[in-house]
Design an enzyme around this catalytic site. Structure first.
Site, PDB file in Angstrom:
ATOM      1  N   ARG A 154       0.801  -1.228   0.000  1.00 45.74           N
ATOM      2  CA  ARG A 154       0.000   0.000   0.000  1.00 45.74           C
ATOM      3  C   ARG A 154       0.830   1.272   0.000  1.00 45.74           C
ATOM      4  O   ARG A 154       0.364   2.331   0.399  1.00 45.74           O
ATOM      5  CB  ARG A 154      -0.978   0.004   1.168  1.00 45.74           C
ATOM      6  CG  ARG A 154      -1.950  -1.149   1.110  1.00 45.74           C
ATOM      7  CD  ARG A 154      -2.979  -1.065   2.213  1.00 45.74           C
ATOM      8  NE  ARG A 154      -3.900  -2.203   2.139  1.00 45.74           N
ATOM      9  CZ  ARG A 154      -4.879  -2.429   2.995  1.00 45.74           C
ATOM     10  NH1 ARG A 154      -5.061  -1.575   4.006  1.00 45.74           N
ATOM     11  NH2 ARG A 154      -5.663  -3.471   2.874  1.00 45.74           N
ATOM     12  N   LYS A 176       3.808  10.831 -11.802  1.00 47.04           N
ATOM     13  CA  LYS A 176       3.104   9.843 -12.626  1.00 47.04           C
ATOM     14  C   LYS A 176       3.892   8.543 -12.639  1.00 47.04           C
ATOM     15  O   LYS A 176       5.103   8.539 -12.866  1.00 47.04           O
ATOM     16  CB  LYS A 176       2.961  10.339 -14.064  1.00 47.04           C
ATOM     17  CG  LYS A 176       1.941  11.430 -14.268  1.00 47.04           C
ATOM     18  CD  LYS A 176       1.847  11.725 -15.768  1.00 47.04           C
ATOM     19  CE  LYS A 176       0.880  12.823 -16.072  1.00 47.04           C
ATOM     20  NZ  LYS A 176       0.823  13.107 -17.524  1.00 47.04           N
ATOM     21  N   GLU A 218      12.288  18.145 -24.825  1.00 48.95           N
ATOM     22  CA  GLU A 218      11.437  18.546 -23.705  1.00 48.95           C
ATOM     23  C   GLU A 218      11.921  19.855 -23.087  1.00 48.95           C
ATOM     24  O   GLU A 218      11.115  20.680 -22.644  1.00 48.95           O
ATOM     25  CB  GLU A 218      11.407  17.439 -22.639  1.00 48.95           C
ATOM     26  CG  GLU A 218      10.711  16.155 -23.088  1.00 48.95           C
ATOM     27  CD  GLU A 218       9.203  16.311 -23.200  1.00 48.95           C
ATOM     28  OE1 GLU A 218       8.636  17.231 -22.572  1.00 48.95           O
ATOM     29  OE2 GLU A 218       8.586  15.519 -23.934  1.00 48.95           O
ATOM     30  N   LYS A 282       8.000  22.681 -14.952  1.00 50.13           N
ATOM     31  CA  LYS A 282       7.107  21.538 -14.765  1.00 50.13           C
ATOM     32  C   LYS A 282       6.699  21.403 -13.299  1.00 50.13           C
ATOM     33  O   LYS A 282       5.533  21.129 -12.986  1.00 50.13           O
ATOM     34  CB  LYS A 282       7.756  20.243 -15.248  1.00 50.13           C
ATOM     35  CG  LYS A 282       6.832  19.057 -15.067  1.00 50.13           C
ATOM     36  CD  LYS A 282       7.158  17.880 -15.929  1.00 50.13           C
ATOM     37  CE  LYS A 282       6.084  16.811 -15.764  1.00 50.13           C
ATOM     38  NZ  LYS A 282       6.398  15.571 -16.483  1.00 50.13           N
ATOM     39  N   GLU A 292      -3.800  17.043 -13.775  1.00 46.70           N
ATOM     40  CA  GLU A 292      -4.045  17.383 -15.174  1.00 46.70           C
ATOM     41  C   GLU A 292      -5.484  17.804 -15.460  1.00 46.70           C
ATOM     42  O   GLU A 292      -6.157  17.245 -16.307  1.00 46.70           O
ATOM     43  CB  GLU A 292      -3.694  16.198 -16.099  1.00 46.70           C
ATOM     44  CG  GLU A 292      -2.217  15.966 -16.241  1.00 46.70           C
ATOM     45  CD  GLU A 292      -1.899  14.974 -17.347  1.00 46.70           C
ATOM     46  OE1 GLU A 292      -1.469  15.393 -18.414  1.00 46.70           O
ATOM     47  OE2 GLU A 292      -2.102  13.765 -17.101  1.00 46.70           O
ATOM     48  N   ARG A 296      -1.750  21.784 -16.463  1.00 51.13           N
ATOM     49  CA  ARG A 296      -0.709  20.790 -16.704  1.00 51.13           C
ATOM     50  C   ARG A 296      -0.710  20.324 -18.160  1.00 51.13           C
ATOM     51  O   ARG A 296       0.278  19.790 -18.647  1.00 51.13           O
ATOM     52  CB  ARG A 296      -0.870  19.607 -15.746  1.00 51.13           C
ATOM     53  CG  ARG A 296       0.323  18.650 -15.767  1.00 51.13           C
ATOM     54  CD  ARG A 296       0.320  17.680 -14.614  1.00 51.13           C
ATOM     55  NE  ARG A 296       1.449  16.766 -14.670  1.00 51.13           N
ATOM     56  CZ  ARG A 296       1.732  15.852 -13.754  1.00 51.13           C
ATOM     57  NH1 ARG A 296       0.966  15.745 -12.670  1.00 51.13           N
ATOM     58  NH2 ARG A 296       2.777  15.049 -13.885  1.00 51.13           N
ATOM     59  N   ASN A 300       2.107  19.442 -22.554  1.00 49.02           N
ATOM     60  CA  ASN A 300       1.871  18.555 -23.695  1.00 49.02           C
ATOM     61  C   ASN A 300       1.982  19.298 -25.024  1.00 49.02           C
ATOM     62  O   ASN A 300       1.527  18.802 -26.054  1.00 49.02           O
ATOM     63  CB  ASN A 300       0.488  17.904 -23.593  1.00 49.02           C
ATOM     64  CG  ASN A 300       0.457  16.832 -22.523  1.00 49.02           C
ATOM     65  OD1 ASN A 300       1.341  15.981 -22.462  1.00 49.02           O
ATOM     66  ND2 ASN A 300      -0.541  16.882 -21.655  1.00 49.02           N
ATOM     67  N   HIS A 303       2.724  17.433 -28.199  1.00 50.34           N
ATOM     68  CA  HIS A 303       2.414  16.028 -27.946  1.00 50.34           C
ATOM     69  C   HIS A 303       1.177  15.533 -28.686  1.00 50.34           C
ATOM     70  O   HIS A 303       1.076  14.348 -28.970  1.00 50.34           O
ATOM     71  CB  HIS A 303       2.251  15.782 -26.440  1.00 50.34           C
ATOM     72  CG  HIS A 303       3.538  15.784 -25.685  1.00 50.34           C
ATOM     73  ND1 HIS A 303       4.404  16.866 -25.697  1.00 50.34           N
ATOM     74  CD2 HIS A 303       4.128  14.841 -24.893  1.00 50.34           C
ATOM     75  CE1 HIS A 303       5.454  16.580 -24.940  1.00 50.34           C
ATOM     76  NE2 HIS A 303       5.316  15.367 -24.447  1.00 50.34           N
ATOM     77  N   HIS A 307       2.672  12.659 -30.430  1.00 46.65           N
ATOM     78  CA  HIS A 307       2.340  11.310 -29.976  1.00 46.65           C
ATOM     79  C   HIS A 307       1.755  10.484 -31.111  1.00 46.65           C
ATOM     80  O   HIS A 307       1.994   9.269 -31.202  1.00 46.65           O
ATOM     81  CB  HIS A 307       1.341  11.374 -28.816  1.00 46.65           C
ATOM     82  CG  HIS A 307       1.996  11.438 -27.475  1.00 46.65           C
ATOM     83  ND1 HIS A 307       1.334  11.841 -26.332  1.00 46.65           N
ATOM     84  CD2 HIS A 307       3.263  11.162 -27.077  1.00 46.65           C
ATOM     85  CE1 HIS A 307       2.165  11.795 -25.307  1.00 46.65           C
ATOM     86  NE2 HIS A 307       3.335  11.403 -25.727  1.00 46.65           N
ATOM     87  N   HIS A 319      10.910   9.379 -28.643  1.00 46.89           N
ATOM     88  CA  HIS A 319       9.831  10.250 -28.178  1.00 46.89           C
ATOM     89  C   HIS A 319      10.142  11.718 -28.456  1.00 46.89           C
ATOM     90  O   HIS A 319       9.324  12.453 -29.028  1.00 46.89           O
ATOM     91  CB  HIS A 319       9.606  10.026 -26.683  1.00 46.89           C
ATOM     92  CG  HIS A 319       8.661  11.010 -26.049  1.00 46.89           C
ATOM     93  ND1 HIS A 319       7.292  10.910 -26.176  1.00 46.89           N
ATOM     94  CD2 HIS A 319       8.902  12.122 -25.295  1.00 46.89           C
ATOM     95  CE1 HIS A 319       6.724  11.921 -25.526  1.00 46.89           C
ATOM     96  NE2 HIS A 319       7.679  12.658 -24.985  1.00 46.89           N
TER      97      HIS A 319
END
Length: 1726
Positions: A154, A176, A218, A282, A292, A296, A300, A303, A307, A319
């Site tokens: 946990r 994340k 980035e 960031k 998000e 946030r 992106n 992206h 993406h 990427h």
């Protein structure tokens, strides 16, 4: 009230100064994300160890890393030693336990299994909840270990120690964590904030350069959305930042350099500063918006599109590389939507390039990938649908408003059409007549390219600082700046948001680029010419010093530079051509003093840029330069004057010497030695060439345009365009020294000029050309060079060596609009037409030339229809990158995105698509459109829709005969070039009078005219000798490679000789066979497809004429088969024969009807859908077995043509062999004329289970080419061949589909291994269907296969490759289960086949029986509703079909007088399969149905009920009523009428009777294409009533008598009972059928809907008509069998409509042979 967080702080905390840690001594920058401290510095492992022990005490520290990092850096040992040392330093009494786990690198570890492995290991090592977990590695490690920490017991404390730049600035910050799922990345995870993040920049030195650049994407992104100051730092200090990671590093540098502030280098400080800035942004955003919800989303940026690109190109593109491209595309979206400045887009692009990141899908790193062909607008938009930022179907994109600012503090909704317009390679410009443009605009054009490039060189060579304003931000200036930067010629900075570029000149001190980097200049001619002399300033350091290489793209390597090279060589500079003579790339080495100087002679007749190049660098030569221009008239003197004027502005005055004999200025210049001194500010004029386009739009559309910064005082010659071109054409022009205003005359009122010398403004000739094209009026003076209004443009010969041959390009593209031009040595002449005469649908090829694209966008404003397509919109980036945005936003002209016709891929310029198509594999193996080295014949590509088809071949080969059928089938006009020739000069007499050479010249002239004026929507037959002329061959080859199909019509040469013996055509003067041998290779190399006409071949003909063969007999002369069908014309067999095959062939190559199976099951269908099959033909001689093919193919969806098993001896092939090409052609042609099923063309090699030798690579692909050229619908392609060969086939398949196959006979194929999935991915890459065949050793192998099939289905939605339908089976007896359940193209056999194509192969019937036994084919019940039905043949028809195909269904009668509850219960039962409906229920039955087809509604009768079921056979969801009577009439009519008859404007039909079936007959004739339908009924008022009830567009015309018909029908349908008709007027019959109704000399079809008897009076009339006619010229290889008229009895219609019912119910074609035999036998009592 609590204060709201500051969303955009302009003094962010991440710029706070660092501090020395009191314990570790390291200099640390500290940031915070939520409650997580972030420490940044260098060599932090000791600091990490001390911090953890002090602030995160634990009994156990667990470190997880990957094997790559461990092998390079000994991570586990280093951390353990430092933790031990820290424990001692801090005097910790109980030394904590240290555990480490090393896992495999890569995304594969980031899975459920990878997570479980770590959890099992933690449990095995008794790790408890107080443990601290360290994730040391890149993003995979951080995501995976973070998710383990989030869920284990946990939640454990964990620490991020990112070792890649991408992880440092992205994944390690924000909390994340996730793992991947087969359906997509990061689908399972949580937010779990780390206790610490330690960013140690020293790790970056361990990264490969590409990985470091990957992370810099980035960093640049974050600065672009948030902090302009950081962005400026990134763009101005790129070399220093790069050196901190990539070196070079001093040999004596301390091992821990940078750990403290005192030991840090400037480069290290810069690097850490930009990382800190990115991380700080960031962290700030995440702190405000952790989950998000809005802000946030800003991180992106790039992206949404990036993406989507990554989803297609992963893993080959990283990427960051994909995000880099995505940032540019999303910036362009912002430019289009909200006016983001081009300066901002240009700065972003330049910055990303500085870090070696791609900024375009045309980047070679992308285009070299096979997957690049899959990057299409539709594919990307489809992937973008699942972006998490979206709201429903609304796509959201982060839009910049300026560098460092976004339009909103969240992603912005963007319509699909805007995204499409930006992404698409092509643009459609809408005409102003439909979408009016703005009546008046004021528009500033971008800075002049010519002046911008000169100013950059001058400022760089100066020894002070200069601010350049209004610099053009384009591809050309970017490569110039990049080249100067690589040479360390200057340092560049930006001010005023990028509007001003600050150039810190280096005083002419030029250095060789680091690491021998080449100076790459794309297709920038100005930059290439200037840079060639600039690099001579690099002083030669001896033999060991490498030369400086100047290079460019493919087109730049074709553009001349020889005159400049010759001049520099003669001056002592060493220059070598590395490839082609006279062109880039160049290897340049200056002298020991650099550029020597002195007296230089230069030929300046090709380009003034050569002159300017030497002029600009001359002050820095070792000796004073005297430059003499020799060789003739100097081209573009104004550009030389421009250079001299600009040099004066920078402090160097050039002297133009006087000719002593005349006292006039000579072509010799003295340039003093010196140094440039830049003005503090230099304002660059707007581009005068670019200004011609908006001014021309005003001229052509009758509106007004003002260009405020270009006038008569301009340095540029093109500023004259308004006064010297537009004003004489009828425009009002007001020009001051600094501005130009043009108002055009009303649309259509431009006039010609007559003659105009455009030598001072050569680039503007393209603009003038498109205006002159729609100038229908003569010059004001009335003078013109011809009777037609025209203008001759002179002085532009140099335009042939620009980005393309611009003169030729303008001529070719104007021809598409119907505009005639004429080429001259120094220019061209244009014949104007009224804009209303412009041809519609033009698609302009832009040749990757910005000026071609922009010029034709002007003409497009008046193009008819929907406007015209500009195939390459991105080429404008050379000079006006935002042209399309300005065209719409500022000028009001609508522009939309569109895929160019030659290629939908966004990764290849349409200019190169055709060449790539022709030589896709040339660089790898010498292959291309020819596919092999054995022959030069071409292969098809997917040509533009509606492209004209040309037919070539020997005289008398059938080009006209078959071409006419093809044109009729396509509904196109047919042109015979011989007829055109004859109409113009008289074919036969011309040769006699002028001879064959003159004939060939005229023939070439006609071919050019046909290609120019009939390039779309036609089918054209050319003369047999057209290939004798090299120029004609060249035109045909170019056409076949990318513009449209060229068909080689082949006929047996003996038949040709026989025909020509009786011809009146001019004699060859040599044997026909010799002519054929000479021409055949030419026909091959000029054609992309081949049509074999063997209608006269006796061997083939006999097979068609019904000679049946015993399957076991080798005798081809077997006795004629017995049949219950009275005549072949009464058969319900499909229409076979030459005419049917010709129609199929031309529809296939045109892409109108590819005859392919339309419902192939895709993996995403999850097992639902109809199963499909192909029958494997293994006969060594198919011709001898043709009579069996139709019967054997029952149930099959296609036929496999096994090329490797063919043998001219007729014996089965027993050893490997290479089949004879001619034999293969004959066999294929014969089969084609006996089946309508698609062909699966297969050449199986020995190792894959066939009889073709494994090593015969060239011969294999020669046979593959044969299949492609002959229009085979499917090509089996074995994926074991080299990839460049596979790519060639994929790129040259035309409309064929590829079955990419792999066969493993070893029995060792592991279906669930990565290797098998890789095989499937490779097959998906090259094929439209992936075929993988294994061998089953046990039933478990079949279960393993099905798990693999399920896995493919699971990944289909989110796979990183384009998932294709899967054909997967196991061979062998044990593998038969896999054949039964396989849903895609299961290979089947037949008992009549000599051998099975593979072990375990079973028949269609066996498959269906097995499906029923395992519950996959439930038994359904069918019935006939109506009364009386006792004598109906429907039960026999359908039950025969069920039995033959092995289907477990049953059909019965259900007689009721009314539509009652019994019928309702029957149709709603779960096992209801379908029903036929007869009288009296055809109307009343509709009350039980959920829907009725439009056809049944208009006919007013339902005779078929079809249950529409849900997926995988779910319960009935709806009942649909249809009518198949009209379909039967239509089908048999098409089968027995020539395509020429059907397409004729005189095609008419006669329908007799006015009852229910008459409506079906009339509807069938309307759908068939009858222009007039005559209706006769004995009772006239009934006919008139029916006519009034029908749509007027059907053109039904009631006739009162059959004796005097107004038209001669080609189709006659009688709906009157047979007993009510007669041929005898004295019989008293209600309808007397006179011979006149069958008097059409072309014949036709007569249908009697009467069920009994089969020989009715109408059938007798057909018999008499045929006896009285001579029809020897009719083709006997179809069901008409040489008859003039074909009679069709009612039983044929009954059986035909029943077969269509059968197909609708079962999804299978009915076994027609067996059905008609059974039904006719019963009918006739046999």
């Amino acid at each position: 009230m609590a204060s709201q967080p500051i969303l955009r702080t302009k003094t962010p905390s991440y710029h706070s100064p660092p501090a020395n840690d009191p314990v570790s001594g390291a200099t640390i920058h500290t940031l915070k994300c939520l409650d997580t401290p972030i420490h940044l510095g260098y060599h932090l492992i000791p600091h990490i160890s001390l911090t953890l022990l002090q602030n995160l005490p634990s009994s156990t520290y667990v470190l997880v890393t990957d094997s790559n990092l461990e092998s390079r850096c000994s991570v586990t040992t280093t951390f353990k030693n430092q933790l031990d040392l820290a424990a001692s330093t801090l005097a910790i009494p109980n030394k904590p336990r240290f555990l480490s786990k090393v896992i495999p690198p890569g995304e594969g570890s980031k899975s459920r299994k990878g997570k479980a492995d770590i959890e099992d290991w933690l449990l095995a090592n008794r790790v408890t909840r107080d443990a601290v977990v360290l994730a040391v590695g890149g993003g995979v490690i951080g995501d995976l270990v973070g998710f383990v920490a989030a869920t284990f017991m946990r939640g454990l404390k964990f620490v991020q120690v990112p070792t890649t730049l991408l992880a440092m600035v992205d994944s390690a910050v924000g909390g994340k964590t996730a793992i991947d799922h087969p359906l997509g990345k990061n689908l399972i995870g949580s937010f779990h904030q780390p206790s610490y993040v330690f960013i140690d920049a020293a790790w970056l030195i361990t990264l490969p350069p590409r990985e470091w650049s990957n992370g810099m994407a980035e960093v640049v992104k974050t600065a672009a959305i948030w902090d302009e100051a950081d962005f400026a730092k990134l763009e101005s200090n790129a070399p220093a930042i790069r050196s901190a990671v990539l070196g070079p590093f001093p040999a004596d540098a301390p091992a821990d350099q940078g750990r403290t502030l005192e030991s840090r280098t400037e480069a290290q400080t810069l690097l850490l500063d930009v990382i800190r800035g990115s991380v700080g942004v960031k962290a700030h955003i995440v702190t405000i918006d952790e989950k998000e919800t809005g802000l946030r989303n800003l991180v992106n940026f790039g992206h949404t599109v990036g993406h989507a690109i990554e989803a297609v190109l992963t893993p080959h593109m990283l990427h960051g590389e994909c995000i880099s491209i995505g940032m540019i595309l999303e910036a362009e979206i912002a430019r289009s939507m909200n006016g983001l400045s081009q300066v901002a887009v240009g700065r972003l692009s330049r910055c990303l390039k500085e870090y070696d990141l791609p900024v375009s899908l045309a980047d070679p790193r992308v285009t070299k990938l096979a997957k690049s062909s899959q990057v299409t607008v539709d594919r990307l938009l489809d992937i973008m649908k699942v972006d998490k930022k979206n709201s429903g179907d609304e796509k959201k994109v982060v839009l910049l408003s300026a560098i460092g600012h976004t339009l909103e503090d969240k992603a912005t909704a963007v319509p699909d059409d805007v995204i499409r317009r930006v992404l698409s390679l092509g643009a459609r410009v809408r005409p102003v007549r439909d979408f009016p443009n703005k009546p008046s605009v004021t528009l500033s054009t971008p800075g002049s390219k010519s002046i911008s490039n000169r100013a950059l060189v001058l400022a760089a060579l100066a020894d002070n600082t200069c601010r350049l304003r209004n610099l053009l931000h384009s591809d050309d200036t970017q490569v110039m700046m990049s080249g100067l930067n690589d040479l360390k010629a200057a340092k560049f900075e930006w001010e005023d948001g990028g509007e001003t570029i600050v150039v810190h000149g280096n005083g002419g001190s030029i250095s060789r680029p680091e690491n021998d980097k080449e100076i790459y200049l794309q297709n920038a001619g100005t930059a290439a010419r200037f840079m060639t002399t600039v690099v001579t300033l690099v002083k030669d350091e001896g033999e060991d010093a490498a030369p400086v290489v100047v290079t460019g793209n493919k087109r730049m390597k074709e553009r001349p530079i020889g005159a400049l090279v010759d001049a520099l060589r003669s001056n002592g500079t060493s220059i070598e051509y590395k490839e082609s003579q006279g062109c880039l790339p160049l290897a340049v080495k200056g002298t020991a003093a650099g550029f020597k100087g002195g007296r230089i002679e230069l030929a300046a007749t090709i380009s003034s840029q050569y002159v300017s190049s030497i002029l600009l660098c001359a002050p820095y030569a070792a000796e004073e330069v005297v430059l003499e221009l020799v060789g003739g008239q100097v081209i573009s003197q104004l550009y030389i004057d421009m250079t001299i004027a600009m040099m004066a502005s920078f402090g160097i005055r050039v002297e133009r010497l006087l000719d002593p004999s005349t006292g006039r200025p000579s072509n010799t210049y003295r340039i003093p030695r010196g140094r440039y001194r830049s003005p503090d500010v230099y304002d660059i004029e707007s581009d005068a060439s670019s200004a011609t386009y908006p001014l021309a739009i005003a001229a052509i559309t009758g509106t007004e345009c003002t260009i405020p910064n270009i006038g008569s005082g301009s340095l540029q010659g093109d500023a004259r365009f308004a006064k010297e071109v537009l004003e004489p054409m009828g425009c009002q022009v007001i020009q001051t020294a600094t501005s130009t205003t043009v108002r055009g005359p009303p649309i259509g009122n431009l006039r010609q000029i007559g003659l105009v010398d455009m030598e001072p403004m050569t680039d503007a000739f393209l603009t003038a050309s498109v205006l002159l094209a729609v100038a229908p009026h003569p010059p004001a003076s009335g003078s013109t060079s011809t009777a037609r209004p025209s203008t001759r443009i002179t002085g532009i010969a140099n335009q042939r060596v620009k980005e393309c041959n611009r003169i030729r390009a303008m001529m070719d593209e104007l021809a598409k609009f119907g505009v005639e031009t004429k080429e001259h040595e120094d220019g061209l002449e244009i014949y104007g037409i009224n804009f209303s005469e412009l041809k519609s649908g033009a698609s302009v090829h832009c040749y990757d030339d910005h000026r071609v694209a922009m010029a034709f966008s002007v003409l497009a404003t008046l193009a008819p229809g929907e406007g015209c397509v500009l195939e390459e919109k991105r080429c404008v980036e050379k000079t006006w990158p935002n042209w399309w945005d300005d065209l719409e936003r500022k000028m009001g002209i609508q522009v939309s995105g569109i895929d160019p016709p030659v290629s939908a891929s966004l990764c290849i310029s349409p200019s190169h698509a055709a060449k790539a198509s022709a030589s896709a594999s040339a660089s790898a193996g010498g292959f291309g459109a020819t596919l092999t080295k054995l022959s030069q014949s071409l292969t098809p590509v997917k040509y533009p829709a509606n492209a004209t088809i040309f037919c070539i071949g020997m005289r008398a080969s059938g080009k006209t005969y078959l071409g006419g059928f093809g044109a009729a089938a396509l509904g196109r006009p047919f042109i015979d070039a011989d007829v055109v020739f004859n109409q113009q000069v008289g074919l036969n007499d011309f040769v006699a009078q002028h001879g064959w050479p003159a004939f060939r010249l005229k023939e070439m002239e006609i071919l050019k005219d046909l290609m120019a004026n009939y390039s779309e929507g036609h089918l054209i037959s050319l003369g047999g000798g057209v290939v004798e002329t090299p120029e004609c061959r060249k035109m045909l080859k170019e056409y076949a490679q990318n513009k449209g199909p060229v068909v080689y019509v082949v006929r047996d040469v003996e038949e040709i000789v026989h025909f020509l013996e009786t011809s009146d055509r001019p004699a060859y003067g040599e044997p026909v066979l010799d002519v054929f041998k000479r021409r055949d290779p030419w026909f091959q190399e000029c054609s992309s497809v081949e049509l074999v006409s063997y209608s006269g071949n006796k061997k083939v003909a006999e097979a068609f004429d019904g000679k049946a063969a015993d399957p076991t007999s080798k005798d081809q002369e077997a006795p004629k088969a017995k049949t219950a069908v009275p005549e072949a014309s009464m058969s319900i067999r499909k229409a076979f024969g030459l005419e049917a095959e010709v129609a199929r062939f031309f529809k296939f190559i045109a892409g109108e009807d590819t005859n392919q199976v339309g419902d192939i099951v895709h993996p995403r269908d999850n097992g639902g859908g109809r199963k499909t099959y192909f029958l494997s033909l293994t006969f060594p001689d198919i011709i001898s077995k043709l009579s069996l093919v139709e019967k054997m193919s029952s149930g099959a969806d296609a036929l496999e043509f096994r090329v490797d098993l063919l043998n001219p001896t007729g014996e089965p092939v027993s050893k490997v062999q290479i089949p004879d090409l001619a034999y293969v052609k004959v066999q294929l042609a014969a089969l084609r004329q006996r089946t309508t099923l698609p062909i699966v063309y297969t050449v199986r090699t020995e190792s894959q289970g066939g009889k073709f030798p494994d090593g015969a690579e060239e011969e294999y692909f020669e046979l593959i080419k044969l299949g492609l050229r002959h229009g085979c619908e499917y090509i089996d392609l074995e994926i074991g061949w080299p990839e460049e060969r596979l790519e060639s086939v994929r790129d040259h398949k035309g409309h064929a589909k590829i079955i990419a196959s792999w066969h493993d006979w070893s029995g060792g194929l592991d279906w669930e291994s990565d290797d098998t999935m890789q095989k499937y991915e490779k097959a998906s890459k090259y094929g439209d269907i992936a075929k993988i065949i294994g061998k089953a050793n046990s039933i478990e192998d079949n279960y393993s296969l099905e798990r693999f099939r399920k896995q493919v289905g699971l990944i289909s939605a989110n796979a990183t490759f384009d998932v294709k339908p899967l054909l997967a089976i196991n061979m062998g007896e044990v593998g038969q289960f896999s054949r039964i359940v396989n849903p895609v193209f299961s290979p089947i056999t037949h008992e009549a086949m000599p051998v099975k194509a593979a072990p375990g192969q079973i028949s269609f019937k066996q498959v269906q029986t097995a499906l029923a036994l395992i519950g996959q084919q439930p038994a359904l019940k069918f019935a006939l509703f109506g009364t009386p039905t006792a004598h109906s043949l429907s039960p026999l028809l359908h039950n025969t079909g069920f039995k033959v195909l092995g289907l477990p269904h049953h059909y019965d009668r259900l007689e009721t007088a009314e539509v009652d509850e019994s019928l309702r219960a029957f149709v709603r039962s779960p096992d209801f399969g379908g029903a036929s409906v007869t009288i009296p229920h055809k109307l009343a039955i509709m009350s039980l149905l959920d829907s009725v087809t439009p056809e049944a509604k208009i006919i007013g009768a339902v005779n078929t009920i079809i249950p529409r079921r849900g997926p995988a056979g779910q319960a009935t969801v709806s009942l649909e009523g249809d009518n198949t009577d009209w379909i039967a009439i239509d089908e048999v009519s098409r089968r027995n009428l020539s395509p020429v008859q059907i397409s004729s404007p005189d095609f008419s039909a006669l329908v007799i009777g006015a009852g229910g079936s008459a409506r079906a007959a009339i509807f069938a004739m309307y759908r068939l294409g009858a222009k007039t339908i005559m209706l006769y009924n004995r009772t006239l008022k009934n006919a008139e009533a029916l006519q009034k009830d029908l749509p007027i567009e059907w053109n039904v015309r009631v006739v009162e008598s059959l004796d005097d018909l107004p038209l001669l029908p080609s189709a006659v349908i009688s709906n009157v009972p047979a007993e009510g008709t007669s041929l005898d007027r004295a019989s008293g019959a209600g309808v007397v059928l006179p011979p006149a109704i069958l008097s059409n000399p072309a014949g036709g079809v007569a249908i009697d809907m009467s069920y009994k008897p089969h020989h009715t009076p109408l059938m007798e009339l057909v018999k008499q008509a045929n006896l009285n006619a001579s029809v020897s010229n009719l083709d006997r290889h179809n069901l008409r069998q040489g008859r003039l008229w074909t009679g069709i009895p009612g039983l044929t219609i009954l059986l035909e409509q029943g077969c269509h019912q059968f197909s609708r119910w079962t999804g299978r074609e009915a076994p027609r042979n067996e059905i008609e035999e059974a039904c006719w036998s019963s009918y006739r009592g046999l």
